[in-house]
Scaffold this active site. Structure first.
Site, PDB file in Angstrom:
ATOM      1  N   ASP A  33      53.992  11.121 -98.443  1.00  0.00           N
ATOM      2  CA  ASP A  33      52.778  10.981 -99.255  1.00  0.00           C
ATOM      3  C   ASP A  33      52.954  11.378-100.706  1.00  0.00           C
ATOM      4  O   ASP A  33      51.991  11.724-101.379  1.00  0.00           O
ATOM      5  CB  ASP A  33      51.694  11.862 -98.627  1.00  0.00           C
ATOM      6  N   GLU A  45      47.796  13.311-102.173  1.00  0.00           N
ATOM      7  CA  GLU A  45      48.651  12.804-101.088  1.00  0.00           C
ATOM      8  C   GLU A  45      47.925  11.882-100.113  1.00  0.00           C
ATOM      9  O   GLU A  45      48.504  10.930 -99.588  1.00  0.00           O
ATOM     10  CB  GLU A  45      49.272  13.985-100.330  1.00  0.00           C
ATOM     11  N   HIS A  47      51.560  25.676-102.679  1.00  0.00           N
ATOM     12  CA  HIS A  47      51.739  24.833-103.862  1.00  0.00           C
ATOM     13  C   HIS A  47      50.692  23.732-104.023  1.00  0.00           C
ATOM     14  O   HIS A  47      50.774  22.919-104.937  1.00  0.00           O
ATOM     15  CB  HIS A  47      53.113  24.171-103.823  1.00  0.00           C
ATOM     16  N   HIS A  61      56.985  28.419-105.431  1.00  0.00           N
ATOM     17  CA  HIS A  61      57.215  27.014-105.805  1.00  0.00           C
ATOM     18  C   HIS A  61      57.424  26.912-107.310  1.00  0.00           C
ATOM     19  O   HIS A  61      56.842  27.679-108.085  1.00  0.00           O
ATOM     20  CB  HIS A  61      55.993  26.198-105.380  1.00  0.00           C
ATOM     21  N   ARG A  99      47.829  21.175-104.970  1.00  0.00           N
ATOM     22  CA  ARG A  99      47.075  20.965-106.210  1.00  0.00           C
ATOM     23  C   ARG A  99      45.602  21.319-106.061  1.00  0.00           C
ATOM     24  O   ARG A  99      44.985  21.815-107.005  1.00  0.00           O
ATOM     25  CB  ARG A  99      47.164  19.489-106.621  1.00  0.00           C
ATOM     26  N   GLU A 135      57.161   8.916 -91.436  1.00  0.00           N
ATOM     27  CA  GLU A 135      56.008   9.833 -91.375  1.00  0.00           C
ATOM     28  C   GLU A 135      54.716   9.104 -91.795  1.00  0.00           C
ATOM     29  O   GLU A 135      53.979   9.548 -92.681  1.00  0.00           O
ATOM     30  CB  GLU A 135      56.217  11.098 -92.212  1.00  0.00           C
TER      31      GLU A 135
HETATM   32  C1  UD1 Z   1      54.931  17.330-104.911  1.00  0.00           C
HETATM   33  C2  UD1 Z   1      54.173  16.302-104.073  1.00  0.00           C
HETATM   34  C3  UD1 Z   1      53.560  16.967-102.856  1.00  0.00           C
HETATM   35  C4  UD1 Z   1      54.597  17.727-102.068  1.00  0.00           C
HETATM   36  C5  UD1 Z   1      55.242  18.732-102.996  1.00  0.00           C
HETATM   37  C6  UD1 Z   1      56.326  19.462-102.230  1.00  0.00           C
HETATM   38  C7  UD1 Z   1      53.157  14.441-105.299  1.00  0.00           C
HETATM   39  C8  UD1 Z   1      51.950  13.915-105.956  1.00  0.00           C
HETATM   40  N1  UD1 Z   1      53.086  15.704-104.801  1.00  0.00           N
HETATM   41  O1  UD1 Z   1      53.964  18.191-105.517  1.00  0.00           O
HETATM   42  O2  UD1 Z   1      53.012  15.972-102.022  1.00  0.00           O
HETATM   43  O3  UD1 Z   1      53.970  18.411-101.008  1.00  0.00           O
HETATM   44  O4  UD1 Z   1      55.824  18.032-104.102  1.00  0.00           O
HETATM   45  O5  UD1 Z   1      56.767  20.559-102.899  1.00  0.00           O
HETATM   46  O6  UD1 Z   1      54.157  13.755-105.221  1.00  0.00           O
HETATM   47  N2  UD1 Z   1      59.331  21.672-110.627  1.00  0.00           N
HETATM   48  C9  UD1 Z   1      60.543  22.097-111.137  1.00  0.00           C
HETATM   49  N3  UD1 Z   1      61.649  21.945-110.365  1.00  0.00           N
HETATM   50  C10 UD1 Z   1      61.625  21.446-109.113  1.00  0.00           C
HETATM   51  C11 UD1 Z   1      60.372  21.038-108.600  1.00  0.00           C
HETATM   52  C12 UD1 Z   1      59.242  21.145-109.366  1.00  0.00           C
HETATM   53  O7  UD1 Z   1      60.614  22.569-112.240  1.00  0.00           O
HETATM   54  O8  UD1 Z   1      62.664  21.367-108.460  1.00  0.00           O
HETATM   55  C13 UD1 Z   1      58.105  21.799-111.463  1.00  0.00           C
HETATM   56  C14 UD1 Z   1      58.093  20.830-112.646  1.00  0.00           C
HETATM   57  O9  UD1 Z   1      57.507  21.448-113.744  1.00  0.00           O
HETATM   58  C15 UD1 Z   1      57.189  19.708-112.138  1.00  0.00           C
HETATM   59  C16 UD1 Z   1      56.191  20.490-111.335  1.00  0.00           C
HETATM   60  O10 UD1 Z   1      56.963  21.510-110.682  1.00  0.00           O
HETATM   61  O11 UD1 Z   1      56.622  18.989-113.197  1.00  0.00           O
HETATM   62  C17 UD1 Z   1      55.355  19.733-110.348  1.00  0.00           C
HETATM   63  O12 UD1 Z   1      56.125  18.876-109.539  1.00  0.00           O
HETATM   64  P1  UD1 Z   1      55.429  17.581-108.872  1.00  0.00           P
HETATM   65  O13 UD1 Z   1      56.436  16.871-108.043  1.00  0.00           O
HETATM   66  O14 UD1 Z   1      54.735  16.808-109.915  1.00  0.00           O
HETATM   67  O15 UD1 Z   1      54.287  18.186-107.972  1.00  0.00           O
HETATM   68  P2  UD1 Z   1      54.299  19.156-106.725  1.00  0.00           P
HETATM   69  O16 UD1 Z   1      53.112  20.015-106.885  1.00  0.00           O
HETATM   70  O17 UD1 Z   1      55.625  19.789-106.539  1.00  0.00           O
HETATM   71  N1  UDP Z   2      61.315  25.194 -97.778  1.00  0.00           N
HETATM   72  C1  UDP Z   2      62.573  25.505 -98.297  1.00  0.00           C
HETATM   73  N2  UDP Z   2      62.673  26.548 -99.187  1.00  0.00           N
HETATM   74  C2  UDP Z   2      61.591  27.274 -99.591  1.00  0.00           C
HETATM   75  C3  UDP Z   2      60.313  26.938 -99.064  1.00  0.00           C
HETATM   76  C4  UDP Z   2      60.208  25.878 -98.171  1.00  0.00           C
HETATM   77  O1  UDP Z   2      63.562  24.857 -97.963  1.00  0.00           O
HETATM   78  O2  UDP Z   2      61.759  28.196-100.408  1.00  0.00           O
HETATM   79  C5  UDP Z   2      61.199  24.043 -96.857  1.00  0.00           C
HETATM   80  C6  UDP Z   2      60.355  24.200 -95.611  1.00  0.00           C
HETATM   81  O3  UDP Z   2      61.105  24.651 -94.512  1.00  0.00           O
HETATM   82  C7  UDP Z   2      59.811  22.789 -95.382  1.00  0.00           C
HETATM   83  C8  UDP Z   2      59.754  22.212 -96.761  1.00  0.00           C
HETATM   84  O4  UDP Z   2      60.566  23.024 -97.594  1.00  0.00           O
HETATM   85  O5  UDP Z   2      60.712  21.984 -94.631  1.00  0.00           O
HETATM   86  C9  UDP Z   2      58.327  22.184 -97.248  1.00  0.00           C
HETATM   87  O6  UDP Z   2      58.273  21.868 -98.585  1.00  0.00           O
HETATM   88  P1  UDP Z   2      56.954  22.005 -99.440  1.00  0.00           P
HETATM   89  O7  UDP Z   2      56.147  23.154 -98.932  1.00  0.00           O
HETATM   90  O8  UDP Z   2      57.396  22.023-100.858  1.00  0.00           O
HETATM   91  O9  UDP Z   2      56.209  20.616 -99.221  1.00  0.00           O
HETATM   92  P2  UDP Z   2      55.226  20.019 -98.114  1.00  0.00           P
HETATM   93  O10 UDP Z   2      55.800  20.255 -96.761  1.00  0.00           O
HETATM   94  O11 UDP Z   2      53.899  20.680 -98.287  1.00  0.00           O
HETATM   95  O12 UDP Z   2      55.140  18.574 -98.466  1.00  0.00           O
END
Ligand code: UD1
Ligand code: UDP
Length: 386
Positions: free
Chosen positions: A98, A134, A215, A247, A217, A120
């Site tokens: 998603d 999502e 994490h 996160h 939104r 999924e």
């Molecule tokens: C995204 C997904 C969400 C998923 C989540 C898992 C969308 C809309 N949302 O949300 O469904 O559950 O990831 O974690 O696709 N950032 C870093 N380094 C990283 C990762 C993130 O710096 O490795 C920071 C960046 O500033 C980035 C921000 O996090 O701009 C947000 O990342 P983004 O993928 O836009 O949204 P998530 O809230 O992580």
């Molecule tokens: N996870 C990880 N390291 C962390 C926290 C979570 O590897 O520090 C793993 C966790 O086991 C799960 C996945 O990341 O498989 C979940 O990711 P996240 O919570 O970012 O996204 P969501 O599942 O909500 O889409």
């Protein structure tokens, strides 16, 4: 036996974890020409997973920018994935779940009339605002998918109710494949376990561990303020230790770091790689999370989970009694955690291992379906309505 070219696309941490076993299965299949493209939606957290599973990206779109907007991210994925689709010309594009990566890629593939497989598929809360965005993303992907790989019977029923044109196949969730691979690795390699433990010297064996992730939104702002207030309350318990890999989203960090940083009983750590996170889940007494993936993993490990959301698209473990919803609400979180710590009977009910999300064989089913080979669906859950 005709060969097929499959382009697998993912970009965030959870997608990478859940696609990793599938990529391994595709690469091992003589009938498949497997190509991997990462969008880099999560740069650091994605790279952690790639290293752990030994995955190599044939293409990397490197779309992430700090504090990215949804529209900016979406536009970059569509534009950059289009060039890859034109170059690779796959028979199938596989996307997961998603995320913005998944829905932007699916739309780009649809415009090029390339067949789409949604891994999924069919998770729904029924509320477009939760989780945001999502719920929209997964609906959009299902509308254009040729194959909808539904993890459970519930997700299959959700898809049937929408009268979509693609084929629905119940496979189990690939997260259980990834988790089973990882727990096996830890079980069979005491030296590796010792290495992981050495990376977490802060772990205090005399206290019970509450592992936290968050994490979403829809909890930004007030929700995270409430969550942190509940954790600060709980941190006063002398029998408890809180560990929270924070996160990387700056909107999460700007609340969590100032509110919880420096509290003696709270360990704020950087996101850990999947091997370490699985190990930390194994060490924990209970888990507090808003993550989708963690809700699926913890019941397999027999760990109680409290979910900081008001609705979930994963009702199976709630129904099984191993997961409960507490919202992003200070009192409900505090009461829920305290009950599981203080009422051993309640905790025992939550700790019953249950396995509603998969049997570790989902990836093989997906590859067989793409190749047109026979296979048994997850838990033989076929339905006369098919
Ligand atoms: C995204 C997904 C969400 C998923 C989540 C898992 C969308 C809309 N949302 O949300 O469904 O559950 O990831 O974690 O696709 N950032 C870093 N380094 C990283 C990762 C993130 O710096 O490795 C920071 C960046 O500033 C980035 C921000 O996090 O701009 C947000 O990342 P983004 O993928 O836009 O949204 P998530 O809230 O992580
Ligand atoms: N996870 C990880 N390291 C962390 C926290 C979570 O590897 O520090 C793993 C966790 O086991 C799960 C996945 O990341 O498989 C979940 O990711 P996240 O919570 O970012 O996204 P969501 O599942 O909500 O889409």
């Amino acid at each position: 036996m005709s060969r097929i070219k499959v382009l697998t696309v993912f970009g965030t941490r959870p997608e990478a974890i859940k696609m990793a076993p599938l990529v391994c299965a595709l690469q091992a299949d003589p009938q498949v020409d497997s190509v991997v493209c990462v969008t880099g939606q999560h740069r650091e957290m994605l790279d952690q997973v790639m290293r752990l599973f030994g995955l190599h990206a044939d293409h990397d779109l490197d779309v992430m920018v700090p504090d990215q907007t949804l529209n900016g991210l979406y536009a970059r994925v569509i534009e950059r994935i289009d060039a890859i689709l034109a170059q690779v010309m796959p028979d199938f594009v596989l996307v997961h779940g998603d995320t913005s990566t998944a829905s932007a890629t699916a739309l780009a593939a649809f415009h090029r009339r390339i067949r789409i497989g949604h891994v999924e598929a069919g998770l729904r809360t029924g509320d477009l605002a939760r989780p945001f965005p999502e719920e929209m993303n997964r609906r959009v992907v299902d509308v254009v998918s040729d194959f909808m790989f539904a993890p459970t019977q519930t997700s299959r029923r959700n898809l049937m109710a929408e009268n979509l044109s693609g084929q629905i196949i119940v496979t189990g969730n690939t997260v259980i494949d990834a988790l089973a691979m990882t727990t096996e690795r830890l079980k069979n390699d005491p030296a590796l376990c010792a290495e992981v433990a050495a990376r977490h010297p802060w772990l205090d064996r005399s206290r019970r561990l509450l592992l936290v992730t968050g994490h979403r939104r829809e909890s930004f702002g007030e929700g995270f303020v409430n969550i942190c207030a509940a954790l600060a309350d709980l941190a006063q318990r002398p029998d408890l230790q809180i560990a929270y890999p924070v996160h990387m989203n700056p909107r999460v960090r700007e609340v969590v770091m100032p509110q919880l940083g420096g509290l003696p009983n709270v360990n704020l750590i950087e996101p850990v790689d999947y091997l370490d996170f699985v190990w930390l889940m194994q060490q924990s007494e209970l888990i507090l999370t808003d993550s989708g993936g963690v809700q699926e993993e913890a019941p397999y490990l027999g760990k109680p989970v409290l979910v900081m959301r008001d609705v979930t698209e994963r009702p199976e473990a709630v129904d099984a009694g191993t997961v409960a919803l507490v919202g992003a609400d200070r009192d409900r979180i505090r009461a829920g955690v305290s009950r599981l710590l203080d009422d051993s009977q309640a905790a025992a009910g939550f700790r019953r291992r249950s396995n509603p999300y998969g049997d570790g064989l989902a990836s093989g089913r997906i590859v067989s379906a793409l190749c047109g080979r026979p296979f048994e669906t997850f838990a033989n859950m076929t339905d006369e309505n098919d």
